[in-house]
Scaffold this active site. Structure first.
Site, PDB file in Angstrom:
ATOM      1  CE1 TYR A  62       3.864  -6.436   3.402  1.00 26.55           C
ATOM      2  CE2 TYR A  62       3.100  -8.711   3.255  1.00 26.55           C
ATOM      3  CZ  TYR A  62       3.266  -7.461   2.691  1.00 26.55           C
ATOM      4  OH  TYR A  62       2.845  -7.230   1.409  1.00 26.55           O
ATOM      5  CG  ASP A 111      -1.939  -1.090   1.238  1.00 21.05           C
ATOM      6  OD1 ASP A 111      -2.355  -1.500   0.141  1.00 21.05           O
ATOM      7  OD2 ASP A 111      -2.336  -1.537   2.334  1.00 21.05           O
TER       8      ASP A 111
END
Length: 252
Positions: free
Chosen positions: A113, A54
């Site tokens: 992540y 994002d």
């Protein structure tokens, strides 16, 4: 002449970008990489990433692929040239040839992540950390994180109205660890992630840490499969894609 496929291993600081994917209203990592490749190869070249980070999200390791028709490329030269052409906040580690049907996105077996939070104000890492002002119960947050292993449908942590056909993911690792006196890191690994999923999970776990949700509440949020029931997404600036894994047989 045969068509070859190549993987690019790269890193980027996402602060000034509108995410990985090409956007009509802002510059993206994908766009910068495609422009650099087009300059070097002297023709428009499509680049496919392992995922879509994002806006504002970083990557210490992202993988992407591109095709080239012609004599096999000198991969070291490609990496060197791309680094000269790319902005300072995007760096190529290496380029390697893979089998013609290898796919950066669909062949990835795991993605990892990390999300960083800090309890102090520090000017030099502010764009890579989410500052927390109130105490958190990390033991409870880790108890809640463990419940993620018992589920596969993560609709509650998915961005609404996307083109994704399934919200099924297999989570392999999810844990908060303390990096130093002021910094905690949430590491999560899965076979795939939904749009906004990690930030939504982190935001909801922070509600557990603040005592606003119990571990059982967290479990029920997953079961309800409703994004509106989960917490607010944590800011993107503290999130890093740190690894993408592939089966060895796709490499040449």
């Amino acid at each position: 002449m045969s068509v070859q496929r190549y993987f690019i291993y790269l890193a980027y600081d996402g602060t000034h970008y509108h995410g990985w994917q090409i956007q009509p209203n802002g510059i993206s990592i994908q766009e910068c990489l495609m422009k650099a490749l087009a300059t070097f190869l002297r023709k428009d070249t499509e680049v496919i990433g392992a995922g879509r980070t994002d806006a504002g999200v970083h990557a210490s390791l992202m993988v992407a692929h591109f095709d080239y028709e012609g004599e096999p490329l000198d991969v070291d030269k490609v990496a060197e040239k791309l680094n000269r052409l790319l902005p300072q906040d995007i760096s190529v580690y290496k380029v390697c040839r893979v089998k013609p049907d290898a796919h950066a996105r669909f062949d990835a077996t795991a993605r990892t992540y990390k999300y960083y939070i800090t309890t102090v104000k520090f000017p030099f890492n502010r764009q890579y950390r989410y500052r927390i002002h109130n105490p958190l119960d990390f033991q409870k947050m880790n108890e809640a994180a463990l419940t993620l292993f018992h589920y596969s449908d993560f609709t509650s942590f998915s961005k609404l109205h996307t083109d994704v056909k399934t919200n099924i993911c297999k989570i392999m690792h999810a844990e908060w660890t303390q990096e130093d006196e002021y910094t905690w890191v949430f590491t999560i690994q899965a076979d795939r992630f939904l749009r906004n999923m990690v930030r939504a999970i982190v935001g909801t776990l922070l509600e557990v840490g603040r005592g606003k949700l119990s571990v059982d509440d967290f479990r029920k949020i997953i079961e309800q499969q409703n994004r509106c029931k989960a917490g607010t997404s944590a800011p993107g600036n503290a999130l890093f894609l740190v690894n993408v894994e592939y089966p060895q047989e796709i490499f040449e």
